[in-house]
Design a protein around this motif. Sequence first.
Motif, mmCIF file in Angstrom:
data_model
loop_
_atom_site.group_PDB
_atom_site.id
_atom_site.type_symbol
_atom_site.label_atom_id
_atom_site.label_comp_id
_atom_site.label_asym_id
_atom_site.label_seq_id
_atom_site.Cartn_x
_atom_site.Cartn_y
_atom_site.Cartn_z
ATOM 1 N N LEU A 98 0.847 -1.205 0.000
ATOM 2 C CA LEU A 98 0.000 0.000 0.000
ATOM 3 C C LEU A 98 0.875 1.245 0.000
ATOM 4 O O LEU A 98 0.887 2.026 0.965
ATOM 5 N N GLN A 114 -1.047 6.471 -0.762
ATOM 6 C CA GLN A 114 -1.369 5.442 0.215
ATOM 7 C C GLN A 114 -0.409 5.567 1.401
ATOM 8 O O GLN A 114 0.674 6.150 1.278
ATOM 9 N N GLU A 252 -6.538 5.246 4.818
ATOM 10 C CA GLU A 252 -6.465 4.585 3.507
ATOM 11 C C GLU A 252 -5.770 5.458 2.470
ATOM 12 O O GLU A 252 -4.955 4.976 1.679
ATOM 13 N N ARG A 253 -6.140 6.741 2.428
ATOM 14 C CA ARG A 253 -5.588 7.691 1.466
ATOM 15 C C ARG A 253 -5.302 8.999 2.196
ATOM 16 O O ARG A 253 -6.124 9.456 3.001
#
Length: 375
Positions: A98, A114, A252-253
């Motif tokens: 990620l 990420q 997550e972002r």
Amino acid sequence: MQDLPLTAPDGPLARRLRSALRGEVLFDSFSRGRYSTDASIYQIMPVGVVVPRDAEDVRIALEIAREFRVPLLPRGAGTSQCGQTVGAALVIDHTKHLDDILEFDPEGRRVVVQPGIVLDRLNKFLRPHGLQFPVDVSTASRATIGGMTGNNSCGSRSLRYGNMVHNVRAIDALLADGERIRFAPGEQGGSRRARALFDALGALYAREAAEIDARFPKVQRRVGGYNLDCLHPEGNPAHLLVGSEGTLAYFERIELALAPIPRNRVLGVCHFPRFRDAMSSTQYIVQLDPTAVELVDRTMIELAREIAAFRDTVAQFLKGEPDAVLLVEFAGDDRREQLARLARLGELMSDLGFHAAGVPITDDALQKEVWEVRQ
């Protein structure tokens, strides 16, 4: 047959995770031992480790952890020195997969990444565009943006650019119940769960505003506790998550604000006979508007001299046997202006009683080598 413990390699939690995830599930003693430590003095064995293949793996791992009532601990590179990445929890290591750059807007000076991307790799991508992510921690070769966000990291140049909390624009996060919520200015809509959350945060700030204003220290490098002062109506709710060490949500972002790379840098190395002289002089040095003021004490000087790779560099910027030095950087597009500031630094040192105590460095290559010693 007696039930196996949750930490067992063939226990119910490990089996459940392996059956549901595409990524690695590590419950063996060797792997758990590796993840029981970081750059701190602490050592705590995790329940197990998940190396997710994608964001969906994280969501499923969170759901399973909730089902088994096991805490979940997001982990970056483990470079923090206070034990934030160790704990009796299911560790999520997002550094392997990620780590992508998801969006890039050079005109708007923004990038979405990420959590597992390493700072140096991000800045290598940005450099051809004349941009940088300016929170330049000393562990940039391995520190991840997710870990830096969770830690509210500072860098050498925080005088100019601030901490992570000043450079994070938005965070798309997973809450403990699996709800995906975007934390950003003007994002108080969305699902019923999101609206309820933002309403509750607004009510919390309204109720405690006076206490927050009275109790929160008015300093630039404040990295302890939750950033409740950012919950005011004009604030950015993402900043509540910055510095939360993964206790509030999984990131997550992460959307970051970028800065242009200065065309010119100069460096002054200020020598001091006593450590306290260096510390007391910073209040005057910062009035010259430097980009950075970094301390190198006697211990770091002696360690650098013992390392062959740094010995020649140290000999070029160090005079005599100071108890401490300050690395003072000036940066901007006008080289003459930076050289004038460097000259004023020399004058200030003399005014403070430290005559001929500064070493000016204008060569870019040598400046880079000096900063590498500091790192």
